[in-house]
Design a protein around this motif. Structure first.
Motif, PDB file in Angstrom:
ATOM      1  N   HIS A 106       0.340 -11.811  -6.924  1.00 28.13           N
ATOM      2  CA  HIS A 106       1.493 -10.998  -6.527  1.00 28.13           C
ATOM      3  C   HIS A 106       2.747 -11.439  -7.287  1.00 28.13           C
ATOM      4  CE1 HIS A 106       3.812  -9.290  -2.751  1.00 28.13           C
ATOM      5  NE2 HIS A 106       4.363  -8.902  -3.881  1.00 28.13           N
ATOM      6  N   HIS A 138       6.285  -2.574  -7.734  1.00 28.08           N
ATOM      7  CA  HIS A 138       6.291  -1.706  -6.550  1.00 28.08           C
ATOM      8  C   HIS A 138       5.836  -0.278  -6.862  1.00 28.08           C
ATOM      9  CE1 HIS A 138       8.066  -4.538  -3.739  1.00 28.08           C
ATOM     10  NE2 HIS A 138       8.900  -4.917  -4.701  1.00 28.08           N
ATOM     11  N   GLU A 177       1.886  -3.604  -6.143  1.00 33.33           N
ATOM     12  CA  GLU A 177       2.146  -3.857  -4.727  1.00 33.33           C
ATOM     13  C   GLU A 177       2.426  -2.480  -4.143  1.00 33.33           C
ATOM     14  OE1 GLU A 177       5.575  -6.154  -3.509  1.00 33.33           O
ATOM     15  OE2 GLU A 177       4.800  -6.336  -1.458  1.00 33.33           O
ATOM     16  N   SER A 202       1.306  -3.587   1.033  1.00 37.61           N
ATOM     17  CA  SER A 202       2.302  -4.181   1.921  1.00 37.61           C
ATOM     18  C   SER A 202       3.069  -3.113   2.683  1.00 37.61           C
ATOM     19  CB  SER A 202       3.331  -5.000   1.122  1.00 37.61           C
ATOM     20  OG  SER A 202       2.715  -5.906   0.244  1.00 37.61           O
ATOM     21  N   HIS A 204       6.676  -2.015   3.942  1.00 38.53           N
ATOM     22  CA  HIS A 204       8.082  -2.262   3.606  1.00 38.53           C
ATOM     23  C   HIS A 204       9.027  -1.395   4.418  1.00 38.53           C
ATOM     24  CE1 HIS A 204       6.409  -3.775  -0.372  1.00 38.53           C
ATOM     25  NE2 HIS A 204       7.127  -4.775   0.049  1.00 38.53           N
ATOM     26  N   HIS A 232       2.374 -10.091   2.592  1.00 39.48           N
ATOM     27  CA  HIS A 232       3.327 -10.518   3.651  1.00 39.48           C
ATOM     28  C   HIS A 232       3.200  -9.721   4.947  1.00 39.48           C
ATOM     29  CE1 HIS A 232       5.886  -7.168   2.251  1.00 39.48           C
ATOM     30  NE2 HIS A 232       5.985  -7.727   1.055  1.00 39.48           N
ATOM     31  N   ARG A 272      10.263 -15.965   3.235  1.00 39.94           N
ATOM     32  CA  ARG A 272       9.210 -15.237   3.958  1.00 39.94           C
ATOM     33  C   ARG A 272       8.252 -16.200   4.668  1.00 39.94           C
ATOM     34  NH1 ARG A 272       8.686  -9.751   3.352  1.00 39.94           N
ATOM     35  NH2 ARG A 272       9.610  -8.770   1.508  1.00 39.94           N
ATOM     36  N   ASP A 295       4.818 -13.895  -5.036  1.00 36.90           N
ATOM     37  CA  ASP A 295       5.687 -12.722  -4.922  1.00 36.90           C
ATOM     38  C   ASP A 295       6.930 -12.973  -5.788  1.00 36.90           C
ATOM     39  OD1 ASP A 295       6.815 -10.351  -4.127  1.00 36.90           O
ATOM     40  OD2 ASP A 295       6.937 -10.838  -1.996  1.00 36.90           O
TER      41      ASP A 295
HETATM   42 ZN   LIG Z   1       6.686  -6.772  -0.677  1.00 43.37          ZN
END
Ligand SMILES: [Zn+2]
Ligand SMILES: [Zn+2]
Length: 337
Positions: A106, A138, A177, A202, A204, A232, A272, A295
């Motif tokens: 990631h 993303h 992601e 993920s 968001h 996450h 995180r 990340d």
């Molecule tokens: Zn994320």
């Protein structure tokens, strides 16, 4: 020391210690400006004291460049190298686990909300000794992070190809992601997700949804055959004002990961540190796959994996069940299986 390298090193060290974004940017911008000028022009300008006339170069960045050209290690580099590094506080077990890590599932680049181009991210991974790293920018709906449209992701796949020919034997793997939409569908076309080496999914948005809705949303995503890693999972933030965990049935999420062979991410970002220990312990007890990821949104953040390794050790994780300790071939056999 080469002046461009010196400026990049300052930026890297600032990123590693979570320095202010504007400061990191100043050094990365100056490095890029001097790289474009070429070494001869830079040397001539340094001699004439006119480096600060170059757009993107200020007094501080010019001083670092000039000190580098003068032959020494710039004082600011020496100072930052002397600061605490992410691995300093690791115990022996965490260090041993970190030494087993071969990759990172990631990472971001400046194609979405990262601070550096893919080539610089990949180079930094290779320099850290990684065998492989997945580029996971993303997906389209995350517009605040400049999520990649189908067309941009396709263009990025070509770029990753070229980077691989340049950096071999290091392997830059393709990925995304991808946002888990409210109904659990994924925010990118199926055929494109199928082409990627690794898909991290993920949540968001709508992080405060009721547990039942959030659980259904996550289970739908985990059951999607394209998903390899759940990113996450609680969405919590533990630094500054923070953000509470999303509410969902973690037992069901862990069971779904087991059933559908999806790895639960241990997100190493200091703000995180997701999932919290109680969920991670349950995941370890269930024997599901884990991925220790950074990340990272900048090269210096690639060193944060130690934070995740420390938590994995603390919660009793078995290194063999952590996909980021696997070879690229084993990883791909798993994601494509
Ligand atoms: Zn994320
Ligand atoms: Zn991310």
């Amino acid at each position: 020391m080469d002046p461009v390298e010196a400026l990049r090193r300052v930026a890297y060290l600032l990123e590693r210690e979570r320095g202010e974004t504007y400061r990191v940017k100043a050094y990365r911008t100056a490095a890029k400006a001097l790289e474009e000028l070429g070494p001869d022009v830079v040397a001539a300008r340094a001699a004439a004291g006119t480096l600060t006339d170059v757009a993107g170069v200020g007094p501080k960045t010019a001083a670092v460049a000039a000190e580098a050209l003068a032959g020494g290690t710039p004082a600011y580099v020496v100072e930052l190298e002397g600061h605490a590094a992410p691995d300093d506080d690791l115990d022996d077990d965490a260090r041993a686990l970190l030494a087993l890590i071969r990759g990172d599932c990631h990472t971001h680049s400046d194609w979405s909300d990262g601070g550096s181009p893919p080539l610089e991210m990949a180079r930094a991974c290779a320099e850290l000794g990684h065998e492989w790293t997945v580029l996971t920018d993303h997906s389209p709906r995350l517009t605040v992070a400049r999520g990649l449209t189908r067309e941009r992701l396709e263009a990025q796949l070509d770029l990753v190809d070229r980077i691989n020919s340049e950096l071999a034997p290091f392997r830059y793997l393709t990925g995304i992601e991808v946002d888990i939409l409210e109904d659990g569908r994924l925010d990118q076309d199926d055929d494109l997700l199928a082409r990627l080496d690794v898909v991290v999914a993920s949540v968001h948005s709508k992080l405060r949804a009721p547990s039942e809705a959030m659980t259904r949303r996550m289970l739908t995503a985990i059951a999607n055959p394209h998903v390899d890693v759940l990113g996450h999972c609680t969405g919590r933030l533990v630094v500054g004002r923070g953000r509470p965990e999303s509410e969902f049935e973690s037992d069901l999420v862990i069971e779904a990961c087991r059933q559908f062979d999806v790895a639960l991410e241990i997100n190493s970002r200091p703000e995180r540190l997701d999932p919290p220990r109680r969920i991670l312990r349950d995941a370890v007890d269930a024997g599901i796959l884990l991925a220790i990821d950074t990340d990272a949104h900048a090269p210096g953040q690639l060193e944060w994996q130690g934070y995740g390794a420390a938590r994995a050790v603390e919660c009793g994780a078995d290194p063999a069940r952590i996909v980021t300790t696997w070879t690229a071939d084993d990883l791909l056999a798993w994601t494509q299986g």
